[in-house]
Design a protein around this motif. Sequence first.
Motif, PDB file in Angstrom:
ATOM      1  N   GLN A  10      41.332  47.242  42.053  1.00  8.98           N
ATOM      2  CA  GLN A  10      41.915  45.768  42.062  1.00  8.98           C
ATOM      3  C   GLN A  10      43.655  46.196  42.166  1.00  8.98           C
ATOM      4  O   GLN A  10      44.420  45.625  43.103  1.00  8.98           O
ATOM      5  CB  GLN A  10      41.851  44.980  40.782  1.00  8.98           C
ATOM      6  N   GLU A  11      43.922  47.071  41.406  1.00  8.48           N
ATOM      7  CA  GLU A  11      45.504  47.391  41.384  1.00  8.48           C
ATOM      8  C   GLU A  11      45.966  47.950  42.719  1.00  8.48           C
ATOM      9  O   GLU A  11      46.944  47.560  43.073  1.00  8.48           O
ATOM     10  CB  GLU A  11      45.715  48.559  40.372  1.00  8.48           C
ATOM     11  N   TRP A  12      44.943  48.816  43.286  1.00  7.74           N
ATOM     12  CA  TRP A  12      45.107  49.495  44.765  1.00  7.74           C
ATOM     13  C   TRP A  12      45.390  48.209  45.805  1.00  7.74           C
ATOM     14  O   TRP A  12      46.348  48.176  46.646  1.00  7.74           O
ATOM     15  CB  TRP A  12      44.402  50.360  45.202  1.00  7.74           C
ATOM     16  N   LEU A  13      44.421  47.389  45.632  1.00  6.63           N
ATOM     17  CA  LEU A  13      44.349  46.295  46.468  1.00  6.63           C
ATOM     18  C   LEU A  13      45.513  45.124  46.479  1.00  6.63           C
ATOM     19  O   LEU A  13      45.848  44.768  47.473  1.00  6.63           O
ATOM     20  CB  LEU A  13      43.057  45.368  46.224  1.00  6.63           C
ATOM     21  N   ASP A  77      36.639  41.589  47.465  1.00  3.92           N
ATOM     22  CA  ASP A  77      38.033  41.891  47.358  1.00  3.92           C
ATOM     23  C   ASP A  77      39.234  40.679  47.167  1.00  3.92           C
ATOM     24  O   ASP A  77      40.046  40.382  46.413  1.00  3.92           O
ATOM     25  CB  ASP A  77      38.547  42.486  48.713  1.00  3.92           C
ATOM     26  N   GLN A  78      38.476  39.319  47.815  1.00  6.18           N
ATOM     27  CA  GLN A  78      38.881  38.000  47.642  1.00  6.18           C
ATOM     28  C   GLN A  78      38.917  37.446  46.307  1.00  6.18           C
ATOM     29  O   GLN A  78      39.729  36.742  45.745  1.00  6.18           O
ATOM     30  CB  GLN A  78      38.300  37.090  48.583  1.00  6.18           C
ATOM     31  N   VAL A  79      37.911  38.079  45.648  1.00  5.82           N
ATOM     32  CA  VAL A  79      37.460  37.468  44.227  1.00  5.82           C
ATOM     33  C   VAL A  79      38.665  38.369  43.360  1.00  5.82           C
ATOM     34  O   VAL A  79      39.308  37.735  42.370  1.00  5.82           O
ATOM     35  CB  VAL A  79      36.247  37.964  43.744  1.00  5.82           C
ATOM     36  N   LEU A  80      38.586  39.431  43.724  1.00  2.00           N
ATOM     37  CA  LEU A  80      39.701  40.370  42.864  1.00  2.00           C
ATOM     38  C   LEU A  80      41.015  39.962  42.919  1.00  2.00           C
ATOM     39  O   LEU A  80      41.948  40.006  41.994  1.00  2.00           O
ATOM     40  CB  LEU A  80      39.636  41.796  43.261  1.00  2.00           C
ATOM     41  N   ILE A  81      41.557  39.401  44.267  1.00  2.00           N
ATOM     42  CA  ILE A  81      43.016  38.892  44.481  1.00  2.00           C
ATOM     43  C   ILE A  81      42.969  37.561  43.367  1.00  2.00           C
ATOM     44  O   ILE A  81      44.080  37.485  42.995  1.00  2.00           O
ATOM     45  CB  ILE A  81      43.066  38.543  45.998  1.00  2.00           C
ATOM     46  N   LEU A  82      41.914  36.794  43.598  1.00  2.00           N
ATOM     47  CA  LEU A  82      42.123  35.549  42.960  1.00  2.00           C
ATOM     48  C   LEU A  82      42.014  35.942  41.612  1.00  2.00           C
ATOM     49  O   LEU A  82      42.974  35.090  40.649  1.00  2.00           O
ATOM     50  CB  LEU A  82      41.088  34.763  43.215  1.00  2.00           C
ATOM     51  N   CYS A  83      41.377  36.930  40.965  1.00  2.00           N
ATOM     52  CA  CYS A  83      41.523  37.323  39.538  1.00  2.00           C
ATOM     53  C   CYS A  83      42.946  37.671  39.142  1.00  2.00           C
ATOM     54  O   CYS A  83      43.555  37.316  38.126  1.00  2.00           O
ATOM     55  CB  CYS A  83      40.493  38.339  39.196  1.00  2.00           C
ATOM     56  N   TYR A  86      45.295  34.748  38.854  1.00  2.00           N
ATOM     57  CA  TYR A  86      45.179  33.916  37.795  1.00  2.00           C
ATOM     58  C   TYR A  86      44.948  34.720  36.309  1.00  2.00           C
ATOM     59  O   TYR A  86      44.672  34.145  35.350  1.00  2.00           O
ATOM     60  CB  TYR A  86      43.840  32.956  37.825  1.00  2.00           C
ATOM     61  N   GLU A  87      45.235  36.110  36.494  1.00  2.00           N
ATOM     62  CA  GLU A  87      45.286  36.882  35.306  1.00  2.00           C
ATOM     63  C   GLU A  87      44.035  36.891  34.781  1.00  2.00           C
ATOM     64  O   GLU A  87      44.161  36.887  33.246  1.00  2.00           O
ATOM     65  CB  GLU A  87      46.588  36.512  34.403  1.00  2.00           C
ATOM     66  N   VAL A  88      42.962  36.965  35.433  1.00  2.00           N
ATOM     67  CA  VAL A  88      41.668  37.186  34.700  1.00  2.00           C
ATOM     68  C   VAL A  88      41.422  38.377  34.889  1.00  2.00           C
ATOM     69  O   VAL A  88      41.403  39.014  36.175  1.00  2.00           O
ATOM     70  CB  VAL A  88      40.846  36.203  35.365  1.00  2.00           C
ATOM     71  N   ASP A  89      41.013  39.126  33.774  1.00  4.00           N
ATOM     72  CA  ASP A  89      40.522  40.764  33.631  1.00  4.00           C
ATOM     73  C   ASP A  89      39.061  40.617  34.464  1.00  4.00           C
ATOM     74  O   ASP A  89      38.024  39.932  33.981  1.00  4.00           O
ATOM     75  CB  ASP A  89      40.384  41.212  32.699  1.00  4.00           C
ATOM     76  N   PRO A  90      38.792  41.203  35.708  1.00  3.16           N
ATOM     77  CA  PRO A  90      37.555  41.124  36.483  1.00  3.16           C
ATOM     78  C   PRO A  90      36.371  41.564  35.696  1.00  3.16           C
ATOM     79  O   PRO A  90      35.180  41.376  35.760  1.00  3.16           O
ATOM     80  CB  PRO A  90      37.939  41.763  37.768  1.00  3.16           C
ATOM     81  N   ASP A  91      36.654  42.963  34.929  1.00  2.00           N
ATOM     82  CA  ASP A  91      35.675  43.361  33.919  1.00  2.00           C
ATOM     83  C   ASP A  91      35.360  42.397  32.973  1.00  2.00           C
ATOM     84  O   ASP A  91      34.124  42.261  32.563  1.00  2.00           O
ATOM     85  CB  ASP A  91      36.373  44.522  33.320  1.00  2.00           C
ATOM     86  N   SER A  92      36.092  41.367  32.365  1.00  2.00           N
ATOM     87  CA  SER A  92      35.634  40.428  31.780  1.00  2.00           C
ATOM     88  C   SER A  92      34.595  39.669  32.175  1.00  2.00           C
ATOM     89  O   SER A  92      33.803  38.861  31.390  1.00  2.00           O
ATOM     90  CB  SER A  92      36.860  39.680  31.089  1.00  2.00           C
ATOM     91  N   LEU A  93      34.729  39.415  33.537  1.00  2.00           N
ATOM     92  CA  LEU A  93      33.683  38.402  34.203  1.00  2.00           C
ATOM     93  C   LEU A  93      32.208  38.746  33.998  1.00  2.00           C
ATOM     94  O   LEU A  93      31.369  37.736  34.029  1.00  2.00           O
ATOM     95  CB  LEU A  93      33.987  38.174  35.598  1.00  2.00           C
ATOM     96  N   MET A  94      31.979  39.958  33.834  1.00  2.00           N
ATOM     97  CA  MET A  94      30.824  40.642  33.620  1.00  2.00           C
ATOM     98  C   MET A  94      30.012  39.881  32.333  1.00  2.00           C
ATOM     99  O   MET A  94      29.074  39.774  32.286  1.00  2.00           O
ATOM    100  CB  MET A  94      30.572  42.229  33.835  1.00  2.00           C
TER     101      MET A  94
END
Length: 108
Positions: A10-13, A77-83, A86-94
């Motif tokens: 996500q950081e790289w993206l 990738d699109q989900v990670l950009i949206l995260c 909106y400052e959502v940690d993608p790991d928290s989604l799991m």
Amino acid sequence: MDKMNLKQHQEWLVDFYKKRDWYKYSSFIRLNFLTEEVGELSRAIRAIEIGRDHPGEHETKGEREYNLHEELADVMDQVLILCDKYEVDPDSLMAFSEKKLKKRFNEK
């Protein structure tokens, strides 16, 4: 290809998108990009599951599998950009998903 975890990717993206001035698009527009990628994923899965009776397409099994990975990555990738927007940690989604499903279906 180096293996990254979700946060590293996500950081790289985000950096990659910002360098190309793609990050500027609003979440509303980004959602359209996500919808487009989901459509491409749908086509990839259709090709694997039931085939495509199209005279111009002659994909091998390996090409279909590669395309599936490509389209899954594009959706991710699109989900990670949206995260990020909106400052959502993608790991928290799991964890969020697991908690929601366990509660909904009375699982422990």
